[in-house]
Write a protein that holds these residues in place. Structure first.
Motif, PDB file in Angstrom:
ATOM      1  N   LEU A  61       0.808  -1.216   0.000  1.00 52.34           N
ATOM      2  CA  LEU A  61       0.000   0.000   0.000  1.00 52.34           C
ATOM      3  C   LEU A  61       0.843   1.269   0.000  1.00 52.34           C
ATOM      4  O   LEU A  61       0.300   2.373   0.001  1.00 52.34           O
ATOM      5  CB  LEU A  61      -0.937   0.008   1.226  1.00 52.34           C
ATOM      6  CG  LEU A  61      -1.974  -1.109   1.303  1.00 52.34           C
ATOM      7  CD1 LEU A  61      -2.777  -0.998   2.598  1.00 52.34           C
ATOM      8  CD2 LEU A  61      -2.900  -1.065   0.089  1.00 52.34           C
ATOM      9  N   GLY A  62       2.150   1.095   0.028  1.00 52.64           N
ATOM     10  CA  GLY A  62       3.038   2.251   0.049  1.00 52.64           C
ATOM     11  C   GLY A  62       3.403   2.729   1.439  1.00 52.64           C
ATOM     12  O   GLY A  62       3.922   3.836   1.609  1.00 52.64           O
ATOM     13  N   GLU A  63       3.140   1.908   2.449  1.00 56.59           N
ATOM     14  CA  GLU A  63       3.506   2.274   3.828  1.00 56.59           C
ATOM     15  C   GLU A  63       5.007   2.082   4.022  1.00 56.59           C
ATOM     16  O   GLU A  63       5.596   1.105   3.544  1.00 56.59           O
ATOM     17  CB  GLU A  63       2.739   1.404   4.830  1.00 56.59           C
ATOM     18  CG  GLU A  63       1.237   1.555   4.726  1.00 56.59           C
ATOM     19  CD  GLU A  63       0.505   0.310   5.187  1.00 56.59           C
ATOM     20  OE1 GLU A  63      -0.512   0.439   5.894  1.00 56.59           O
ATOM     21  OE2 GLU A  63       0.954  -0.794   4.826  1.00 56.59           O
ATOM     22  N   ASP A  64       5.624   2.998   4.734  1.00 55.71           N
ATOM     23  CA  ASP A  64       7.051   2.901   5.023  1.00 55.71           C
ATOM     24  C   ASP A  64       7.275   1.774   6.038  1.00 55.71           C
ATOM     25  O   ASP A  64       6.743   1.820   7.161  1.00 55.71           O
ATOM     26  CB  ASP A  64       7.564   4.227   5.586  1.00 55.71           C
ATOM     27  CG  ASP A  64       9.061   4.205   5.830  1.00 55.71           C
ATOM     28  OD1 ASP A  64       9.829   4.324   4.866  1.00 55.71           O
ATOM     29  OD2 ASP A  64       9.454   4.055   7.003  1.00 55.71           O
ATOM     30  N   LEU A  65       8.057   0.768   5.673  1.00 55.35           N
ATOM     31  CA  LEU A  65       8.218  -0.403   6.531  1.00 55.35           C
ATOM     32  C   LEU A  65       8.989  -0.093   7.805  1.00 55.35           C
ATOM     33  O   LEU A  65       8.742  -0.713   8.840  1.00 55.35           O
ATOM     34  CB  LEU A  65       8.922  -1.526   5.754  1.00 55.35           C
ATOM     35  CG  LEU A  65       8.025  -2.328   4.812  1.00 55.35           C
ATOM     36  CD1 LEU A  65       8.846  -3.335   4.030  1.00 55.35           C
ATOM     37  CD2 LEU A  65       6.923  -3.026   5.587  1.00 55.35           C
TER      38      LEU A  65
END
Length: 278
Positions: A61-65
């Motif tokens: 989803l494009g979340e920063d890991l």
């Protein structure tokens, strides 16, 4: 208590404590200074590998890991520490009361302890979990703690049976101290090294327990984040986009390793002290 202080000078304890400090600082200070929030989406970087912009990459989803893992680590550490404190306190109370009071109280408490030992914890959690879905993570702490104190309580009871015949306990009784005062002032201080070790080891056990339950959908669930939920989310991408899975795995392994090193140093130091005492 001397054993606990001596253990902190051991190399594995120093390594464990240093790693825990780094992890704790990353979990609670890191999100305040991170470039991305754990809920923030970068639609221009879907499943992006690690880079200068996203150090550990991004999710589907494009979340920063990195932000996600720090948030998950924060929740897992909170659950682990709270479970360890609650379970160790429960073990200390049940074990000392059973060993010191004896009689029917001892038999009743040990019956309850044995009943919980043979009860399949995973099955109970699976049954209880749907009723707790959507509620505070404190309920998860109580459920995990409820199945993590029994063995320690038996060890504490055995030591209490030995200590209650010592002269200092007889002197305390002669001075008119009640049961609660004898336990709090004279018995529990002698249990301190054992309880410190138990509490330390239980942090790692609880973190793994929370991760396992959340992975199988029985613990913390989205939109909340823990290392277990991140592992569950990343499993499907473990071979195609490995950083999505390996990032939370790395934080989980580092946490359990740090706690294990510290617990092993405490256990070895206590064993040496008892050996010298014998």
């Amino acid at each position: 208590m001397k054993a606990a202080l001596a253990a902190l000078r051991r190399p594995q304890a120093i390594t464990g404590v240093a790693l825990l400090v780094v992890l704790w600082g990353a979990a609670f200070v890191g999100p305040l200074t991170a470039s991305y929030g754990h809920e923030e989406l970068d639609h221009s970087a879907l499943l992006s590998p690690p880079s200068g912009e996203h150090w550990l990459g991004t999710s589907r989803l494009g979340e920063d890991l990195l932000a996600q893992c720090l948030r998950g680590l924060q929740k897992s550490l909170l659950v682990g520490v709270c479970v360890a404190l609650v379970s160790t306190l429960l073990a200390a109370v049940v074990g000392t009361v059973a060993g010191y009071v004896g009689g029917r109280v001892d038999r009743l408490l040990m019956w309850a302890t044995d009943a919980l030992l043979v009860l399949p914890a995973v099955l109970v959690v699976a049954v209880v979990s749907p009723a707790l879905r959507g509620r505070s993570w404190v309920w998860l702490v109580l459920v995990l703690a409820a199945f993590q104190w029994m063995l320690t309580a038996r060890v504490v009871r055995a030591r209490t049976l030995s200590l209650r015949e010592r002269d200092f306990v007889h002197a305390a009784r002669f001075m008119g101290l009640g049961t609660a005062q004898v336990i709090a002032r004279h018995l529990l201080p002698h249990m301190a090294p054992l309880l410190i070790i138990d509490c330390t080891v239980n942090v790692g056990t609880a973190v793994l327990g929370e991760a396992g339950l959340s992975y199988f959908g029985l613990g913390i669930q989205p939109p909340d984040v823990s290392l277990g939920t991140l592992l569950a989310t990343g499993t499907g991408s473990a071979l195609t986009y490995p950083w999505v899975f390996l990032a939370p795995v790395g934080f989980l392994v580092a946490t359990v390793t740090a706690v294990g090193l510290l617990g092993e140093a405490l256990r070895a130091s206590l064993g040496e002290e008892e050996g010298h005492g014998g």
